[in-house]
Scaffold this motif. Sequence first.
Motif, mmCIF file in Angstrom:
data_model
loop_
_atom_site.group_PDB
_atom_site.id
_atom_site.type_symbol
_atom_site.label_atom_id
_atom_site.label_comp_id
_atom_site.label_asym_id
_atom_site.label_seq_id
_atom_site.Cartn_x
_atom_site.Cartn_y
_atom_site.Cartn_z
ATOM 1 N N ALA A 1 -19.226 11.013 24.031
ATOM 2 C CA ALA A 1 -18.087 10.599 23.221
ATOM 3 C C ALA A 1 -16.846 10.580 24.084
ATOM 4 C CB ALA A 1 -17.887 11.560 22.052
ATOM 5 N N LEU A 2 -15.955 9.624 23.785
ATOM 6 C CA LEU A 2 -14.663 9.544 24.444
ATOM 7 C C LEU A 2 -13.620 9.300 23.378
ATOM 8 C CD1 LEU A 2 -15.415 7.198 27.467
ATOM 9 C CD2 LEU A 2 -14.965 9.615 27.590
ATOM 10 N N ALA A 3 -12.447 9.862 23.549
ATOM 11 C CA ALA A 3 -11.362 9.561 22.626
ATOM 12 C C ALA A 3 -11.044 8.086 22.702
ATOM 13 C CB ALA A 3 -10.128 10.382 23.000
ATOM 14 N N VAL A 4 -10.606 7.513 21.589
ATOM 15 C CA VAL A 4 -10.346 6.073 21.545
ATOM 16 C C VAL A 4 -9.339 5.658 22.599
ATOM 17 C CG1 VAL A 4 -9.303 4.252 20.152
ATOM 18 C CG2 VAL A 4 -10.987 5.780 19.139
ATOM 19 N N GLY B 1 -26.175 11.070 29.302
ATOM 20 C CA GLY B 1 -24.862 11.572 28.944
ATOM 21 C C GLY B 1 -24.687 13.031 29.307
ATOM 22 N N ALA B 2 -25.468 13.507 30.263
ATOM 23 C CA ALA B 2 -25.495 14.923 30.629
ATOM 24 C C ALA B 2 -24.354 15.224 31.593
ATOM 25 C CB ALA B 2 -26.837 15.277 31.255
ATOM 26 N N VAL B 3 -23.319 15.859 31.076
ATOM 27 C CA VAL B 3 -22.105 16.110 31.855
ATOM 28 C C VAL B 3 -21.695 17.564 31.713
ATOM 29 C CG1 VAL B 3 -19.683 15.477 32.158
ATOM 30 C CG2 VAL B 3 -21.328 13.743 31.472
ATOM 31 N N ASP B 4 -21.268 18.145 32.816
ATOM 32 C CA ASP B 4 -20.607 19.447 32.779
ATOM 33 C C ASP B 4 -19.465 19.399 33.791
ATOM 34 O OD1 ASP B 4 -21.812 19.709 35.261
ATOM 35 O OD2 ASP B 4 -23.243 21.242 34.626
ATOM 36 N N LYS C 1 -14.965 7.584 37.858
ATOM 37 C CA LYS C 1 -14.647 7.998 36.503
ATOM 38 C C LYS C 1 -15.952 8.127 35.724
ATOM 39 C CE LYS C 1 -10.285 5.408 36.416
ATOM 40 N NZ LYS C 1 -9.545 4.294 35.763
ATOM 41 N N ILE C 2 -16.041 9.140 34.894
ATOM 42 C CA ILE C 2 -17.203 9.296 34.018
ATOM 43 C C ILE C 2 -17.054 8.337 32.836
ATOM 44 C CG2 ILE C 2 -18.428 10.846 32.446
ATOM 45 C CD1 ILE C 2 -18.936 11.551 35.325
ATOM 46 N N ALA C 3 -18.095 7.564 32.561
ATOM 47 C CA ALA C 3 -18.066 6.564 31.492
ATOM 48 C C ALA C 3 -19.198 6.841 30.514
ATOM 49 C CB ALA C 3 -18.203 5.163 32.083
ATOM 50 N N LEU C 4 -18.859 7.322 29.329
ATOM 51 C CA LEU C 4 -19.868 7.630 28.324
ATOM 52 C C LEU C 4 -19.858 6.568 27.228
ATOM 53 C CD1 LEU C 4 -19.432 11.513 28.232
ATOM 54 C CD2 LEU C 4 -21.088 10.170 29.533
ATOM 55 N N TRP C 5 -20.034 6.957 25.995
ATOM 56 C CA TRP C 5 -20.108 5.989 24.908
ATOM 57 C C TRP C 5 -19.720 6.665 23.604
ATOM 58 C CZ3 TRP C 5 -24.268 7.815 27.684
ATOM 59 C CH2 TRP C 5 -25.112 8.717 27.026
ATOM 60 N N THR C 6 -19.496 5.864 22.575
ATOM 61 C CA THR C 6 -19.141 6.408 21.265
ATOM 62 C C THR C 6 -20.099 5.956 20.164
ATOM 63 O OG1 THR C 6 -17.629 4.587 20.754
ATOM 64 C CG2 THR C 6 -16.692 6.503 21.891
#
Length: 214
Positions: free
Chosen positions: A6-9, A130-133, A146-151
């Motif tokens: 998830a990323l903030a809008v 989506g495995a991030v720490d 930059k880390i690029a995930l999804w919503t």
Amino acid sequence: MPRAGALAVTAVLGLLGVTLSAAPAAAASKKVVSITFDDGPSLYTPQVLKVLAQYGVHATFFEVGQNVAAHPSLTSLVYRRGNSVQNHSWSHPDLRHLSAAQFQYQVSATDRQIQAHTGHRPCCLRPPYGAVDATVRDRAAALGKKIALWTVDPRDWSRPGTAAIRDRVLGHVRPGSVVLLHDGGGDRSQTVAALGGILKALKARGYTFATWAR
């Protein structure tokens, strides 16, 4: 196969290169969506490209380095068609469990393959699953990523059916959404079949489409 993300809008819009000249609340009202594809290139990639072209939409493809090496002409084609090609690691491991040297190889080897066939070095990394720490974020930043995930995740990789994929996307898209789909990693015929309906409906709702920087 994704777990979470998830990323903030406002952060999503910024990563997509959408100018945020207004306050965050106003930015969140922008009807912009990003369509992304993971795990390719594969034999389904040309089919995805055909549907995208039919609707005049560009997407972001997060490609696996070993698949780029196996299908270099497809990576070139994705880029020539105006899409963004970004880094999804070399062999799709959980990056949290790698040594620093292994992490660097996964990212740098993929960068080299993508750059060889597009002339461009990816600016973003989508960690498998989506495995991030904190360590993944720090190591990615050290490599200029930059880390690029999804919503929005319709879990198309599980092949729930064309209608389910379409309805899950359309039921959850909001301004600033990043939609996760797959053009590789298995049978993606359902995703291809759902894509046209997704794009048609989003256009009818007044959405425009953005990609990560090329």
